[in-house]
Motif scaffolding. Structure first.
Motif, PDB file in Angstrom:
ATOM      1  N   VAL A 116     -15.202  26.728 -12.981  1.00 26.99           N
ATOM      2  CA  VAL A 116     -14.066  25.894 -13.395  1.00 26.99           C
ATOM      3  C   VAL A 116     -13.921  26.000 -14.916  1.00 26.99           C
ATOM      4  CG1 VAL A 116     -15.470  23.792 -13.543  1.00 26.99           C
ATOM      5  CG2 VAL A 116     -12.991  23.630 -13.179  1.00 26.99           C
ATOM      6  N   SER A 117     -12.699  26.062 -15.370  1.00 27.81           N
ATOM      7  CA  SER A 117     -12.449  26.191 -16.814  1.00 27.81           C
ATOM      8  C   SER A 117     -11.062  25.660 -17.136  1.00 27.81           C
ATOM      9  CB  SER A 117     -12.580  27.652 -17.249  1.00 27.81           C
ATOM     10  OG  SER A 117     -11.602  28.456 -16.612  1.00 27.81           O
ATOM     11  N   ARG A 118     -10.709  25.694 -18.380  1.00 22.96           N
ATOM     12  CA  ARG A 118      -9.384  25.236 -18.795  1.00 22.96           C
ATOM     13  C   ARG A 118      -9.000  25.910 -20.104  1.00 22.96           C
ATOM     14  NH1 ARG A 118      -9.758  19.098 -19.084  1.00 22.96           N
ATOM     15  NH2 ARG A 118      -7.706  19.225 -20.076  1.00 22.96           N
ATOM     16  N   ASP A 119      -7.705  25.986 -20.329  1.00 22.35           N
ATOM     17  CA  ASP A 119      -7.155  26.471 -21.588  1.00 22.35           C
ATOM     18  C   ASP A 119      -6.171  25.411 -22.067  1.00 22.35           C
ATOM     19  OD1 ASP A 119      -5.809  27.683 -23.662  1.00 22.35           O
ATOM     20  OD2 ASP A 119      -5.742  29.642 -22.705  1.00 22.35           O
ATOM     21  N   ASN A 120      -6.590  24.583 -22.985  1.00 23.50           N
ATOM     22  CA  ASN A 120      -5.743  23.468 -23.413  1.00 23.50           C
ATOM     23  C   ASN A 120      -4.486  23.951 -24.144  1.00 23.50           C
ATOM     24  OD1 ASN A 120      -7.439  21.630 -22.236  1.00 23.50           O
ATOM     25  ND2 ASN A 120      -8.454  21.050 -24.155  1.00 23.50           N
ATOM     26  N   ALA A 121      -4.550  25.113 -24.773  1.00 22.76           N
ATOM     27  CA  ALA A 121      -3.368  25.653 -25.445  1.00 22.76           C
ATOM     28  C   ALA A 121      -2.284  26.023 -24.439  1.00 22.76           C
ATOM     29  CB  ALA A 121      -3.752  26.862 -26.270  1.00 22.76           C
ATOM     30  N   LYS A 122      -2.688  26.291 -23.205  1.00 19.62           N
ATOM     31  CA  LYS A 122      -1.728  26.668 -22.159  1.00 19.62           C
ATOM     32  C   LYS A 122      -1.510  25.548 -21.156  1.00 19.62           C
ATOM     33  CE  LYS A 122      -2.752  31.614 -22.384  1.00 19.62           C
ATOM     34  NZ  LYS A 122      -3.199  32.816 -21.621  1.00 19.62           N
ATOM     35  N   ASN A 123      -2.135  24.394 -21.394  1.00 19.78           N
ATOM     36  CA  ASN A 123      -2.009  23.266 -20.459  1.00 19.78           C
ATOM     37  C   ASN A 123      -2.379  23.676 -19.034  1.00 19.78           C
ATOM     38  OD1 ASN A 123      -1.143  21.701 -22.562  1.00 19.78           O
ATOM     39  ND2 ASN A 123       0.987  21.579 -21.905  1.00 19.78           N
ATOM     40  N   THR A 124      -3.415  24.470 -18.912  1.00 16.02           N
ATOM     41  CA  THR A 124      -3.750  25.037 -17.611  1.00 16.02           C
ATOM     42  C   THR A 124      -5.244  24.915 -17.332  1.00 16.02           C
ATOM     43  OG1 THR A 124      -1.923  26.618 -17.802  1.00 16.02           O
ATOM     44  CG2 THR A 124      -3.619  27.101 -16.172  1.00 16.02           C
ATOM     45  N   GLY A 125      -5.542  24.520 -16.107  1.00 14.84           N
ATOM     46  CA  GLY A 125      -6.901  24.544 -15.606  1.00 14.84           C
ATOM     47  C   GLY A 125      -7.054  25.680 -14.602  1.00 14.84           C
ATOM     48  N   TYR A 126      -8.288  26.145 -14.451  1.00 11.75           N
ATOM     49  CA  TYR A 126      -8.539  27.285 -13.567  1.00 11.75           C
ATOM     50  C   TYR A 126      -9.734  26.998 -12.672  1.00 11.75           C
ATOM     51  CZ  TYR A 126      -5.734  29.684 -17.111  1.00 11.75           C
ATOM     52  OH  TYR A 126      -4.745  30.043 -17.987  1.00 11.75           O
ATOM     53  N   LEU A 127      -9.685  27.616 -11.493  1.00 10.90           N
ATOM     54  CA  LEU A 127     -10.840  27.646 -10.611  1.00 10.90           C
ATOM     55  C   LEU A 127     -10.995  29.090 -10.162  1.00 10.90           C
ATOM     56  CD1 LEU A 127     -13.045  25.920  -9.231  1.00 10.90           C
ATOM     57  CD2 LEU A 127     -11.543  25.853  -7.219  1.00 10.90           C
TER      58      LEU A 127
END
Length: 122
Positions: free
Chosen positions: A70-81
């Motif tokens: 699990v991760s996220r990119d706050n600059a892209k307003n996106t979370g990932y799985l």
């Protein structure tokens, strides 16, 4: 209000990989922890993983530890799985959710996406 939209689900063979995305809008994304949950047919929805506000802390359900990230990119307003070594038991609708603090309890999450189907064939 936070609006969440998941994408990236699909049909994959056993052992394959998929990456789910969760795009957020409506509020400052980094104010929220992001959780991932799943619901298999005929089963209760269950916690999969979550990531803290800045991405520095992560938590996993035991059955996915070592296979999912699990991760996220706050600059892209996106979370990932990122899901790897997928098994038929991983077949479910996957949901992302947002809350002011990280938690494995679905009742504590304020905002939810609509879900994305993941099907793992044997």
């Amino acid at each position: 209000q936070v609006q969440l939209v998941e994408s990236g689900g699909g049909l994959v063979q056993t052992g394959g990989s998929l990456r789910l995305s969760c795009v957020a809008s409506g509020h400052t994304f980094e104010n929220y922890a992001i959780g991932w949950f799943r619901q298999a047919p005929g089963k209760e929805r269950e916690f999969v993983a979550c990531v803290s506000h800045q991405g520095s802390n992560t938590w996993y359900q035991e059955s996915v530890e070592g296979r999912f990230t699990v991760s996220r990119d706050n600059a892209k307003n996106t979370g990932y799985l990122q899901m790897g070594s997928l098994k038929p038991d991983d077949t479910a609708i996957y949901y992302c959710a947002a809350n002011h603090y990280a938690s494995a309890e679905e009742d504590e999450y304020e905002f939810w996406g609509q879900g994305t189907q993941v099907t793992v064939s044997s």
